[in-house]
Design a protein around this motif. Sequence first.
Motif, PDB file in Angstrom:
ATOM      1  N   TYR A  65       0.832  -1.200   0.000  1.00 57.61           N
ATOM      2  CA  TYR A  65       0.000   0.000   0.000  1.00 57.61           C
ATOM      3  C   TYR A  65       0.865   1.248   0.000  1.00 57.61           C
ATOM      4  O   TYR A  65       0.595   2.213  -0.719  1.00 57.61           O
ATOM      5  N   LEU A  68       2.207   1.960  -3.352  1.00 53.64           N
ATOM      6  CA  LEU A  68       1.187   2.469  -4.271  1.00 53.64           C
ATOM      7  C   LEU A  68       0.855   3.927  -3.993  1.00 53.64           C
ATOM      8  O   LEU A  68       0.816   4.759  -4.901  1.00 53.64           O
ATOM      9  N   PHE A  93      -0.879   5.708  -9.059  1.00 48.42           N
ATOM     10  CA  PHE A  93      -2.155   5.509  -8.377  1.00 48.42           C
ATOM     11  C   PHE A  93      -2.990   6.779  -8.385  1.00 48.42           C
ATOM     12  O   PHE A  93      -4.175   6.759  -8.708  1.00 48.42           O
ATOM     13  N   LEU A 271      -8.015   3.075 -12.557  1.00 47.47           N
ATOM     14  CA  LEU A 271      -7.726   2.211 -11.411  1.00 47.47           C
ATOM     15  C   LEU A 271      -7.709   0.746 -11.829  1.00 47.47           C
ATOM     16  O   LEU A 271      -6.841  -0.026 -11.415  1.00 47.47           O
ATOM     17  N   LEU A 274      -4.630  -0.142 -13.627  1.00 50.24           N
ATOM     18  CA  LEU A 274      -3.484  -0.250 -12.720  1.00 50.24           C
ATOM     19  C   LEU A 274      -3.353  -1.686 -12.216  1.00 50.24           C
ATOM     20  O   LEU A 274      -2.277  -2.291 -12.276  1.00 50.24           O
ATOM     21  N   THR A 275      -4.466  -2.251 -11.735  1.00 47.32           N
ATOM     22  CA  THR A 275      -4.450  -3.632 -11.255  1.00 47.32           C
ATOM     23  C   THR A 275      -4.065  -4.581 -12.378  1.00 47.32           C
ATOM     24  O   THR A 275      -3.219  -5.467 -12.209  1.00 47.32           O
ATOM     25  N   ARG A 291       1.270  -6.096  -5.307  1.00 46.51           N
ATOM     26  CA  ARG A 291       0.856  -4.739  -5.690  1.00 46.51           C
ATOM     27  C   ARG A 291      -0.543  -4.760  -6.287  1.00 46.51           C
ATOM     28  O   ARG A 291      -1.371  -3.903  -5.974  1.00 46.51           O
ATOM     29  N   SER A 295      -3.775  -2.725  -4.958  1.00 52.56           N
ATOM     30  CA  SER A 295      -4.528  -1.780  -5.790  1.00 52.56           C
ATOM     31  C   SER A 295      -5.979  -2.227  -5.923  1.00 52.56           C
ATOM     32  O   SER A 295      -6.890  -1.399  -5.948  1.00 52.56           O
ATOM     33  N   THR A 299      -9.247  -0.122  -4.830  1.00 55.92           N
ATOM     34  CA  THR A 299     -10.341   0.094  -5.781  1.00 55.92           C
ATOM     35  C   THR A 299     -11.676  -0.306  -5.162  1.00 55.92           C
ATOM     36  O   THR A 299     -12.682   0.372  -5.337  1.00 55.92           O
TER      37      THR A 299
END
Lengths: 321, 376
Positions: A65, A68, A93, A271, A274-275, A291, A295, A299
């Motif tokens: 976290y 991120l 992020f 978002l 990102l994942t 990570r 993420s 979200t």
Amino acid sequence: MVLFIAGPLVGVAVQSFQQQRASFETVERESCTPFGCTTEEATVPITGDDGRIITRTVWVGWDNYAALLNGPAVRSALANPGDALRQLAQIPFWDALRFTVTFALVTLPLVIVLGLLLALAVNTLTEQLKGPTIFVTLLPFIITPVIGALAIRWLFIGDGILTAGLERLLQQEIAMFAQGWTIELMMLGYRVWHVVPFAFVIFYAGLQTVASERLEAAGIDGATRWQKLRHVIVPHLMPLIVFVSLIHLMDSYRVFDEIVGFSASGYRISLQWLTYDFLIPDESGNRSIGRASASAVLTMIGIVVILIPLLRNTWKEQRQA
Amino acid sequence: MNGPSNLHRLPGIWRASSNVLVAAWLLIAIFPIAWLVVMSVKLPIDAFAPNIFDVLGGPETKAQIGGLSTYDLSLLILTVILTAGVHSARRFLFRPFADTTGELKVGGVILSYLTTALTLGVGALLVTPWVGTALERLTPDGPLSQPLLGATLQHFRAVWIDNAFYVHLQNSLLITGGVVAISLTIGALAGYGLARKSSQIAFWILIIALVFRALPHSTLVTGYLPPFIELGLYGQQFAVIIVLVAINQPFTIWMLRSFFTNVPSSLDEAAMVDGATRLQAFWHVIMPVMWPGVITTGLFSFMLAYNDYLVAALLLDGQSQTMVPAIMQYFNRETTLTDQLEAIAAAVSITGPLFILVLVFQKQIVSGLTQGAVKG
């Protein structure tokens, strides 16, 4: 069912505190020169029988976290307010969050207003025209999102037909894919194009249930067309407007296919992208599951915030029923 | 249905402006898709021409390869008219398959659609080229024989034959079929069971369905990916089916449940009094009246699986990939204009089935969408 649905979610929460790390071992290496041999110790990753590096799972606490959210960079960005936004946009992020939220909030009013106007307009058409109109209207909604985004992209890319038209109109060179804001504009445009049919169908169905007596009564009382719309039709459609808004917020919060279709990831990310990006193997074949999970959890927190009003509404209705 | 009658009495200016709005929207709605189709049958130099009429007419394609003559175009138009005629006369043509009110039964409906499709297919793909060529031979110098619109199918040939896109089609069909079949089976059984129970459970299913509709798919895949890699399921279509069914299931159960609730429970009770088991009552009495609900729910499951990019892109690779992620392979390398056109041809191929879906199931799609709004 619980296994297939709750299981993965618990898994994500657990994984967000873990990381896959390569296992290392210390070996002695002998390097020889004409003047004699020296031995030195070196740390090398352990490889398995198949030649791949063996990894182990370690607990890392809030590290994922922290990486991120990147607190130090945020603090330094906020330290000089003039440049804060540009600096925040450097952190994936926060950049993704910025785009996702803008995307959802900018498209929302456009979708509602256009859907409503279209429903009112189609309602005045003759019966024979309604069927074909609804058929064509459904097409942007039904098309595979990635393909729909590609369709818009091909209209604009290079000297695409619409870019060429714009250039002739404005008498200047335009490159729609050279900077972030034009790509963002196209993504917003695509999403409105894609979702207006949904809003239209719902509102159109709602219009069929407006009691004609009320409209007539309003007319006898001297209401103008605008007043009828404002005070009779819109209030009648209000629950549907709320419904479409919430569904649209949920869906646009998941924005992803546009980034793929417009190849926008160099300029704008969301978002969900990102994942996704963490889950794609990098050059050495490793996925950043930790990570990605962190993420994903962040979200999900956003989704809960969006869902609370919807769930509360449903709960109230259930209590009344 | 007397709501609109009031709005019909609009003054001319309002009426005109609302018609303009509808016309503008229809143009915007259809243009990107129609443009794809136009580009897909042109050579690169025409397809990416900056002039709109060059793209439509395709002068280079016409010069190099040829295209549709006036004969071909008239035959195509005739085919479309004939197909529309056959379709609108379906109640008359298939009278033996209609019930007493003149509406076709399920078998008749399927038969009529097959006939429509057959008319269109034979007319457009067999008769038009054959008769067209024959007519052109007869009058080789006549003005009607000259190609009018440049058109070529070479990009489609390249995609489907040279690039073996049919492998991806097979994968897509397998996954879509699997998701629809499993979702509907579980959904129908669970929905039926729950419909005969209190509404308290229905409420919680609705909540779960809503939460799952909101949940980003990448979140779920993040949870599934590590165990799948562990179990060796990565790269297998079965893995995608599992994830998509999990995403889809709460929605399916909720939707089918609301359809089942509309079927009076006296119906299955009557069957059971006559000696049927619950399963027999379900299959022989309830399912026949449930087809509209099953079709609507199936449609939405189909679209979820068919349109999916994210799950397949993360869980499959190479030859096991479905159509939508496979199309993005055209963009990963430096692409030539020909590559782009092949991607466009593939995009048109992917959109084709969806187009037919709306054509056939427009009513069910609209009712499914509004159902969610009214009850949710």
